[in-house]
Design a protein around this motif. Structure first.
Motif, PDB file in Angstrom:
ATOM      1  N   UNK A  75       0.840  -1.204   0.000  1.00  0.00           N
ATOM      2  CA  UNK A  75       0.000   0.000   0.000  1.00  0.00           C
ATOM      3  C   UNK A  75       0.874   1.253   0.000  1.00  0.00           C
ATOM      4  N   UNK A  76       1.944   1.223   0.772  1.00  0.00           N
ATOM      5  CA  UNK A  76       2.878   2.352   0.820  1.00  0.00           C
ATOM      6  C   UNK A  76       3.529   2.570  -0.539  1.00  0.00           C
ATOM      7  N   UNK A  77       3.980   1.484  -1.170  1.00  0.00           N
ATOM      8  CA  UNK A  77       4.583   1.591  -2.504  1.00  0.00           C
ATOM      9  C   UNK A  77       3.597   2.139  -3.515  1.00  0.00           C
ATOM     10  N   UNK A  78       2.354   1.647  -3.462  1.00  0.00           N
ATOM     11  CA  UNK A  78       1.332   2.120  -4.391  1.00  0.00           C
ATOM     12  C   UNK A  78       1.037   3.596  -4.195  1.00  0.00           C
ATOM     13  N   UNK A  79       0.943   4.032  -2.941  1.00  0.00           N
ATOM     14  CA  UNK A  79       0.663   5.451  -2.680  1.00  0.00           C
ATOM     15  C   UNK A  79       1.731   6.327  -3.322  1.00  0.00           C
ATOM     16  N   UNK A  80       2.990   5.933  -3.199  1.00  0.00           N
ATOM     17  CA  UNK A  80       4.065   6.693  -3.824  1.00  0.00           C
ATOM     18  C   UNK A  80       4.000   6.638  -5.338  1.00  0.00           C
ATOM     19  N   UNK A  81       3.723   5.460  -5.877  1.00  0.00           N
ATOM     20  CA  UNK A  81       3.657   5.300  -7.335  1.00  0.00           C
ATOM     21  C   UNK A  81       2.495   6.087  -7.934  1.00  0.00           C
ATOM     22  N   UNK A  82       1.343   6.060  -7.265  1.00  0.00           N
ATOM     23  CA  UNK A  82       0.187   6.827  -7.748  1.00  0.00           C
ATOM     24  C   UNK A  82       0.513   8.317  -7.732  1.00  0.00           C
ATOM     25  N   UNK A  83       1.092   8.776  -6.637  1.00  0.00           N
ATOM     26  CA  UNK A  83       1.417  10.204  -6.529  1.00  0.00           C
ATOM     27  C   UNK A  83       2.425  10.626  -7.592  1.00  0.00           C
ATOM     28  N   UNK A  84       3.507   9.870  -7.731  1.00  0.00           N
ATOM     29  CA  UNK A  84       4.533  10.229  -8.705  1.00  0.00           C
ATOM     30  C   UNK A  84       4.048  10.024 -10.135  1.00  0.00           C
ATOM     31  N   UNK A  85       3.439   8.856 -10.389  1.00  0.00           N
ATOM     32  CA  UNK A  85       3.039   8.505 -11.748  1.00  0.00           C
ATOM     33  C   UNK A  85       1.954   9.395 -12.317  1.00  0.00           C
ATOM     34  N   UNK A  86       1.077   9.900 -11.447  1.00  0.00           N
ATOM     35  CA  UNK A  86      -0.012  10.758 -11.912  1.00  0.00           C
ATOM     36  C   UNK A  86       0.235  12.222 -11.604  1.00  0.00           C
ATOM     37  N   UNK A  87       1.436  12.512 -11.102  1.00  0.00           N
ATOM     38  CA  UNK A  87       1.802  13.875 -10.717  1.00  0.00           C
ATOM     39  C   UNK A  87       0.735  14.489  -9.812  1.00  0.00           C
ATOM     40  N   UNK A  88       0.280  13.677  -8.855  1.00  0.00           N
ATOM     41  CA  UNK A  88      -0.740  14.111  -7.898  1.00  0.00           C
ATOM     42  C   UNK A  88      -0.077  14.813  -6.723  1.00  0.00           C
ATOM     43  N   UNK A  89      -0.851  15.659  -6.081  1.00  0.00           N
ATOM     44  CA  UNK A  89      -0.337  16.348  -4.903  1.00  0.00           C
ATOM     45  C   UNK A  89      -0.210  15.435  -3.703  1.00  0.00           C
ATOM     46  N   UNK A  90      -0.966  14.349  -3.699  1.00  0.00           N
ATOM     47  CA  UNK A  90      -0.950  13.395  -2.596  1.00  0.00           C
ATOM     48  C   UNK A  90      -1.887  12.241  -2.910  1.00  0.00           C
ATOM     49  N   UNK A  91      -2.184  11.446  -1.896  1.00  0.00           N
ATOM     50  CA  UNK A  91      -3.103  10.321  -2.063  1.00  0.00           C
ATOM     51  C   UNK A  91      -4.007  10.225  -0.847  1.00  0.00           C
ATOM     52  N   UNK A  92      -5.137   9.578  -1.038  1.00  0.00           N
ATOM     53  CA  UNK A  92      -6.058   9.205   0.021  1.00  0.00           C
ATOM     54  C   UNK A  92      -6.021   7.689   0.076  1.00  0.00           C
ATOM     55  N   UNK A  93      -5.662   7.128   1.219  1.00  0.00           N
ATOM     56  CA  UNK A  93      -5.573   5.684   1.387  1.00  0.00           C
ATOM     57  C   UNK A  93      -6.614   5.289   2.424  1.00  0.00           C
ATOM     58  N   UNK A  94      -7.523   4.380   2.058  1.00  0.00           N
ATOM     59  CA  UNK A  94      -8.627   4.043   2.955  1.00  0.00           C
ATOM     60  C   UNK A  94      -9.076   2.607   2.771  1.00  0.00           C
ATOM     61  N   UNK A  95      -9.828   2.130   3.774  1.00  0.00           N
ATOM     62  CA  UNK A  95     -10.362   0.778   3.745  1.00  0.00           C
ATOM     63  C   UNK A  95     -11.669   0.766   4.534  1.00  0.00           C
ATOM     64  N   UNK A  96     -12.676   0.118   3.996  1.00  0.00           N
ATOM     65  CA  UNK A  96     -13.923  -0.099   4.728  1.00  0.00           C
ATOM     66  C   UNK A  96     -13.926  -1.515   5.276  1.00  0.00           C
ATOM     67  N   UNK A  97     -14.585  -1.708   6.400  1.00  0.00           N
ATOM     68  CA  UNK A  97     -14.776  -3.028   6.983  1.00  0.00           C
ATOM     69  C   UNK A  97     -16.262  -3.239   7.186  1.00  0.00           C
ATOM     70  N   UNK A  98     -16.856  -4.009   6.305  1.00  0.00           N
ATOM     71  CA  UNK A  98     -18.276  -4.356   6.251  1.00  0.00           C
ATOM     72  C   UNK A  98     -19.148  -3.196   5.819  1.00  0.00           C
ATOM     73  N   UNK A  99     -19.274  -2.129   6.622  1.00  0.00           N
ATOM     74  CA  UNK A  99     -20.128  -1.003   6.264  1.00  0.00           C
ATOM     75  C   UNK A  99     -19.474  -0.262   5.100  1.00  0.00           C
TER      76      UNK A  99
END
Length: 136
Positions: free
Chosen positions: A65-89
């Motif tokens: 997840x950490x690697x992906x957050x960096x890759x998404x930010x760099x690869x898409x020239x994004x200012x940052x990322x939102x990392x989240x997970x739902x559990x059931x609801x």
């Protein structure tokens, strides 16, 4: 697991736009993205929620997840990322998945989409903390 769309993707029986394929997990573009480039990271083994995952599997999953957050930010020239997970609801597929969403100022996402609820007192807050601690 039968009838799990993410297990079907992991096994290769269903198509997905893969961005990561590792022994522990795979990641692919969400077909209904919050923002273009929204990625879902799923463990190869079927676990419905975070609490179902064996502890020894969590480190490798969150390293990815950490690697992906960096890759998404760099690869898409994004200012940052939102990392989240739902559990059931609000979990649309009952297979654990981590959302990695590219973020930029004024991208249309507005914080959390639910109201905030304050504690009535410091004592009430302490009671909630104690109930959670008791379960740890």
């Amino acid at each position: 697991m039968a009838d799990c769309v993410f297990c079907e993707i992991v096994s290769g029986r269903s198509a997905a736009r893969l961005v990561l394929d590792e022994p522990e997990a795979v990641a692919f573009l969400d077909v209904r993205p919050l923002i273009k480039g929204h990625v879902l990271l799923v463990p190869r083994e079927h676990h419905e929620t975070l609490t179902d995952v064996p502890p020894e599997k969590l480190g490798p999953l969150f390293t990815l997840a950490q690697r992906l957050a960096g890759a998404v930010q760099r690869g898409l020239e994004a200012g940052g990322t939102f990392v989240a997970m739902n559990n059931k609801i609000s979990q649309s597929v009952p297979h654990l998945h981590v959302h990695v969403v590219p973020r930029n100022p004024k991208d249309g996402l507005k914080g959390f989409f639910w109201p905030r609820h304050r504690y009535d007192s410091a004592e009430e807050m302490a009671g909630y903390a104690e109930r959670i601690r008791a379960e740890l």
